[in-house]
Design a protein around this motif. Structure first.
Motif, PDB file in Angstrom:
ATOM      1  N   THR A  74     -64.591 115.063  -1.948  1.00 14.76           N
ATOM      2  CA  THR A  74     -63.712 114.418  -2.934  1.00 14.76           C
ATOM      3  C   THR A  74     -62.416 115.193  -3.057  1.00 14.76           C
ATOM      4  O   THR A  74     -61.321 114.610  -3.092  1.00 14.76           O
ATOM      5  CB  THR A  74     -64.430 114.367  -4.306  1.00 14.76           C
ATOM      6  N   LEU A  75     -62.537 116.510  -3.108  1.00 14.32           N
ATOM      7  CA  LEU A  75     -61.339 117.346  -3.220  1.00 14.32           C
ATOM      8  C   LEU A  75     -60.429 117.128  -2.006  1.00 14.32           C
ATOM      9  O   LEU A  75     -59.207 116.976  -2.148  1.00 14.32           O
ATOM     10  CB  LEU A  75     -61.742 118.829  -3.331  1.00 14.32           C
ATOM     11  N   ALA A  76     -61.033 117.088  -0.828  1.00 15.20           N
ATOM     12  CA  ALA A  76     -60.243 116.909   0.395  1.00 15.20           C
ATOM     13  C   ALA A  76     -59.486 115.583   0.366  1.00 15.20           C
ATOM     14  O   ALA A  76     -58.288 115.522   0.677  1.00 15.20           O
ATOM     15  CB  ALA A  76     -61.167 116.969   1.618  1.00 15.20           C
ATOM     16  N   ARG A  77     -60.178 114.524  -0.052  1.00 10.92           N
ATOM     17  CA  ARG A  77     -59.536 113.199  -0.117  1.00 10.92           C
ATOM     18  C   ARG A  77     -58.372 113.197  -1.099  1.00 10.92           C
ATOM     19  O   ARG A  77     -57.296 112.684  -0.827  1.00 10.92           O
ATOM     20  CB  ARG A  77     -60.558 112.141  -0.541  1.00 10.92           C
ATOM     21  N   ARG A  78     -58.614 113.819  -2.271  1.00  4.85           N
ATOM     22  CA  ARG A  78     -57.566 113.813  -3.302  1.00  4.85           C
ATOM     23  C   ARG A  78     -56.356 114.633  -2.879  1.00  4.85           C
ATOM     24  O   ARG A  78     -55.205 114.252  -3.127  1.00  4.85           O
ATOM     25  CB  ARG A  78     -58.142 114.331  -4.626  1.00  4.85           C
ATOM     26  N   LEU A  79     -56.623 115.767  -2.232  1.00  3.54           N
ATOM     27  CA  LEU A  79     -55.500 116.601  -1.774  1.00  3.54           C
ATOM     28  C   LEU A  79     -54.692 115.856  -0.710  1.00  3.54           C
ATOM     29  O   LEU A  79     -53.449 115.872  -0.724  1.00  3.54           O
ATOM     30  CB  LEU A  79     -56.011 117.921  -1.184  1.00  3.54           C
ATOM     31  N   ALA A  80     -55.421 115.203   0.194  1.00  3.82           N
ATOM     32  CA  ALA A  80     -54.732 114.464   1.260  1.00  3.82           C
ATOM     33  C   ALA A  80     -53.828 113.398   0.653  1.00  3.82           C
ATOM     34  O   ALA A  80     -52.675 113.227   1.055  1.00  3.82           O
ATOM     35  CB  ALA A  80     -55.752 113.851   2.207  1.00  3.82           C
ATOM     36  N   GLU A  81     -54.369 112.718  -0.351  1.00  5.40           N
ATOM     37  CA  GLU A  81     -53.599 111.656  -1.000  1.00  5.40           C
ATOM     38  C   GLU A  81     -52.377 112.220  -1.704  1.00  5.40           C
ATOM     39  O   GLU A  81     -51.262 111.715  -1.559  1.00  5.40           O
ATOM     40  CB  GLU A  81     -54.510 110.966  -2.010  1.00  5.40           C
ATOM     41  N   ARG A  82     -52.583 113.316  -2.452  1.00 11.63           N
ATOM     42  CA  ARG A  82     -51.451 113.874  -3.205  1.00 11.63           C
ATOM     43  C   ARG A  82     -50.322 114.352  -2.300  1.00 11.63           C
ATOM     44  O   ARG A  82     -49.147 114.167  -2.588  1.00 11.63           O
ATOM     45  CB  ARG A  82     -51.915 115.026  -4.101  1.00 11.63           C
ATOM     46  N   PHE A  83     -50.691 114.984  -1.168  1.00 10.90           N
ATOM     47  CA  PHE A  83     -49.650 115.579  -0.322  1.00 10.90           C
ATOM     48  C   PHE A  83     -49.271 114.704   0.875  1.00 10.90           C
ATOM     49  O   PHE A  83     -48.449 115.103   1.695  1.00 10.90           O
ATOM     50  CB  PHE A  83     -50.098 116.978   0.132  1.00 10.90           C
ATOM     51  N   GLY A  84     -49.866 113.527   0.965  1.00  8.94           N
ATOM     52  CA  GLY A  84     -49.529 112.624   2.080  1.00  8.94           C
ATOM     53  C   GLY A  84     -50.052 113.136   3.412  1.00  8.94           C
ATOM     54  O   GLY A  84     -49.460 112.886   4.466  1.00  8.94           O
ATOM     55  N   PHE A  85     -51.160 113.869   3.375  1.00  6.25           N
ATOM     56  CA  PHE A  85     -51.753 114.390   4.605  1.00  6.25           C
ATOM     57  C   PHE A  85     -52.872 113.463   5.067  1.00  6.25           C
ATOM     58  O   PHE A  85     -53.426 112.684   4.286  1.00  6.25           O
ATOM     59  CB  PHE A  85     -52.340 115.792   4.366  1.00  6.25           C
ATOM     60  N   ALA A  86     -53.226 113.585   6.334  1.00  6.14           N
ATOM     61  CA  ALA A  86     -54.379 112.846   6.857  1.00  6.14           C
ATOM     62  C   ALA A  86     -55.651 113.629   6.525  1.00  6.14           C
ATOM     63  O   ALA A  86     -55.613 114.854   6.381  1.00  6.14           O
ATOM     64  CB  ALA A  86     -54.244 112.687   8.362  1.00  6.14           C
ATOM     65  N   PHE A 160     -56.827 116.572  15.777  1.00  6.93           N
ATOM     66  CA  PHE A 160     -56.529 115.894  14.512  1.00  6.93           C
ATOM     67  C   PHE A 160     -55.729 116.824  13.606  1.00  6.93           C
ATOM     68  O   PHE A 160     -54.749 116.418  12.972  1.00  6.93           O
ATOM     69  CB  PHE A 160     -57.831 115.481  13.821  1.00  6.93           C
ATOM     70  N   ALA A 161     -56.146 118.095  13.541  1.00  5.39           N
ATOM     71  CA  ALA A 161     -55.456 119.058  12.677  1.00  5.39           C
ATOM     72  C   ALA A 161     -54.030 119.306  13.157  1.00  5.39           C
ATOM     73  O   ALA A 161     -53.087 119.335  12.365  1.00  5.39           O
ATOM     74  CB  ALA A 161     -56.243 120.370  12.652  1.00  5.39           C
ATOM     75  N   ALA A 162     -53.876 119.463  14.452  1.00  8.47           N
ATOM     76  CA  ALA A 162     -52.557 119.814  15.001  1.00  8.47           C
ATOM     77  C   ALA A 162     -51.628 118.606  15.068  1.00  8.47           C
ATOM     78  O   ALA A 162     -50.416 118.744  14.913  1.00  8.47           O
ATOM     79  CB  ALA A 162     -52.722 120.416  16.398  1.00  8.47           C
ATOM     80  N   GLN A 163     -52.204 117.437  15.320  1.00  9.24           N
ATOM     81  CA  GLN A 163     -51.383 116.225  15.442  1.00  9.24           C
ATOM     82  C   GLN A 163     -52.027 115.097  14.642  1.00  9.24           C
ATOM     83  O   GLN A 163     -52.620 114.174  15.220  1.00  9.24           O
ATOM     84  CB  GLN A 163     -51.250 115.841  16.916  1.00  9.24           C
ATOM     85  N   ALA A 166     -49.849 109.543  12.508  1.00 11.86           N
ATOM     86  CA  ALA A 166     -48.595 109.269  11.800  1.00 11.86           C
ATOM     87  C   ALA A 166     -48.902 108.344  10.616  1.00 11.86           C
ATOM     88  O   ALA A 166     -49.823 107.530  10.708  1.00 11.86           O
ATOM     89  CB  ALA A 166     -47.619 108.608  12.763  1.00 11.86           C
ATOM     90  N   PRO A 167     -48.170 108.469   9.538  1.00 12.02           N
ATOM     91  CA  PRO A 167     -46.955 109.269   9.367  1.00 12.02           C
ATOM     92  C   PRO A 167     -47.236 110.670   8.802  1.00 12.02           C
ATOM     93  O   PRO A 167     -46.308 111.379   8.453  1.00 12.02           O
ATOM     94  CB  PRO A 167     -46.158 108.439   8.350  1.00 12.02           C
ATOM     95  N   ALA A 168     -48.489 111.063   8.715  1.00 10.94           N
ATOM     96  CA  ALA A 168     -48.805 112.347   8.093  1.00 10.94           C
ATOM     97  C   ALA A 168     -48.268 113.520   8.921  1.00 10.94           C
ATOM     98  O   ALA A 168     -48.296 113.475  10.155  1.00 10.94           O
ATOM     99  CB  ALA A 168     -50.312 112.481   7.934  1.00 10.94           C
ATOM    100  N   HIS A 169     -47.809 114.533   8.211  1.00 11.33           N
ATOM    101  CA  HIS A 169     -47.354 115.748   8.889  1.00 11.33           C
ATOM    102  C   HIS A 169     -48.249 116.925   8.532  1.00 11.33           C
ATOM    103  O   HIS A 169     -47.893 118.072   8.733  1.00 11.33           O
ATOM    104  CB  HIS A 169     -45.905 116.060   8.518  1.00 11.33           C
ATOM    105  N   GLY A 170     -49.387 116.594   7.951  1.00 11.66           N
ATOM    106  CA  GLY A 170     -50.347 117.635   7.604  1.00 11.66           C
ATOM    107  C   GLY A 170     -51.731 117.029   7.627  1.00 11.66           C
ATOM    108  O   GLY A 170     -51.883 115.806   7.649  1.00 11.66           O
TER     109      GLY A 170
END
Ligand code: DC
Length: 275
Positions: A74-86, A160-163, A166-170
């Protein structure tokens, strides 16, 4: 497999600080064997270029590890959403491997069968609800202990981590060995844990909310067994990276954990002048 979902639903778009009282007591790990990750000191020493070199902004990587039902997903999903990361739930890769073996009536403990299945894992199918069943969970912990399976799934996770898509940069990856083996050079490493009892209570609540009849004692026993299998196996066991921030969520509200982790990510982004 049924229920094909877009890549981003299952794969949706550093520390050394914090409380250090994880429960259960995971090992503190050093980087383990495996091909050098892109951008790592080892890959540089071998003359390999980081995957993102010359391609502009490199990916910002958040690694989250922890035992089952610790709240890391859950934490991972929320962080991804907040920062626009995959986001990549790496446990789903082991579950998908197990599902493929079970679907073919194979033996999850057979290394050749499990390795062949791992090579066939399709990242687009990680949101398949059939991956969430008990039978798959048990088989996943069996295939996850096989080094050939872990090796077969390594490149997918590192790519996945390195690339990230798109459009995520993290990217935020959660699992058991992300900060120790998959992404030892992650920008932020979190180890999320909680007492077995607290995790069992949460799991019971979750199951009952889904309409399942859950008995606390058997959920607790199941978690103890999964912890033992994840922590005691030879291949990439559950372990705290030496530079991970440990968050014990036993008495912490999920929102507080999220805010604390968000602050750490935001601070690190700023420190690294990452944009
Ligand atoms: O987090 P989960 O319950 O979906 O994980 C399924 C299994 O895969 C579990 O036994 C732990 C294992 N796993 C692993 O060994 N390494 C990871 N990076 C993620 C999960």
């Amino acid at each position: 497999m049924s229920g094909e979902k877009p890549l981003t639903s299952a794969l949706s778009p550093q520390a050394g600080r914090g409380s250090r009282s994880p429960s259960p007591s995971p090992r503190v790990s050093r980087e383990r064997e495996g091909p050098a990750p892109p951008g790592s000191a080892r890959s540089a020493a071998r003359g390999q270029a980081p995957a993102w070199e010359g391609e502009g902004q490199r990916s910002f990587i958040v690694a989250i590890d922890g035992p089952a039902a610790s709240g890391k997903g859950t934490l991972a999903r929320r962080l991804a959403e907040r920062f626009g990361f995959a986001h990549l739930d790496t446990g789903a890769l082991y579950r998908a491997t197990a599902r493929l073996v079970l679907d073919a009536a194979g033996d999850p403990a057979d290394p050749a069968t499990a390795e062949a299945a791992a090579h066939r894992v399709d990242p687009r199918l990680l949101a398949d609800p059939r991956l969430r069943g008990d039978e798959v969970a048990v088989a996943a912990s069996v295939v996850a202990a096989i080094p050939e399976v872990r090796h077969a799934l390594l490149a997918l996770q590192r790519n996945f981590a390195a690339q990230p898509p798109a459009p995520a940069h993290g990217a935020v990856l959660d699992g058991r060995d992300i900060g120790t083996v998959i992404c030892p050079v992650a920008d932020v490493k979190l180890f999320v844990t909680a007492s077995t009892e607290a995790r069992a209570c949460r799991r019971v609540k979750e199951l009952r909310a889904q309409g399942a009849a859950a008995i606390y004692e058997s959920v607790l026993q199941d978690l103890n067994q999964r912890d033992a299998r994840d922590s005691e196996r030879q291949a990439a066991p559950l372990a705290v990276a030496p530079d991970a921030e440990v968050i014990d969520t036993t008495t912490l509200d999920a929102d507080i954990v999220f805010e604390r982790a968000s602050e750490l990510v935001a601070r690190t982004l700023k420190e690294k002048e990452w944009q």
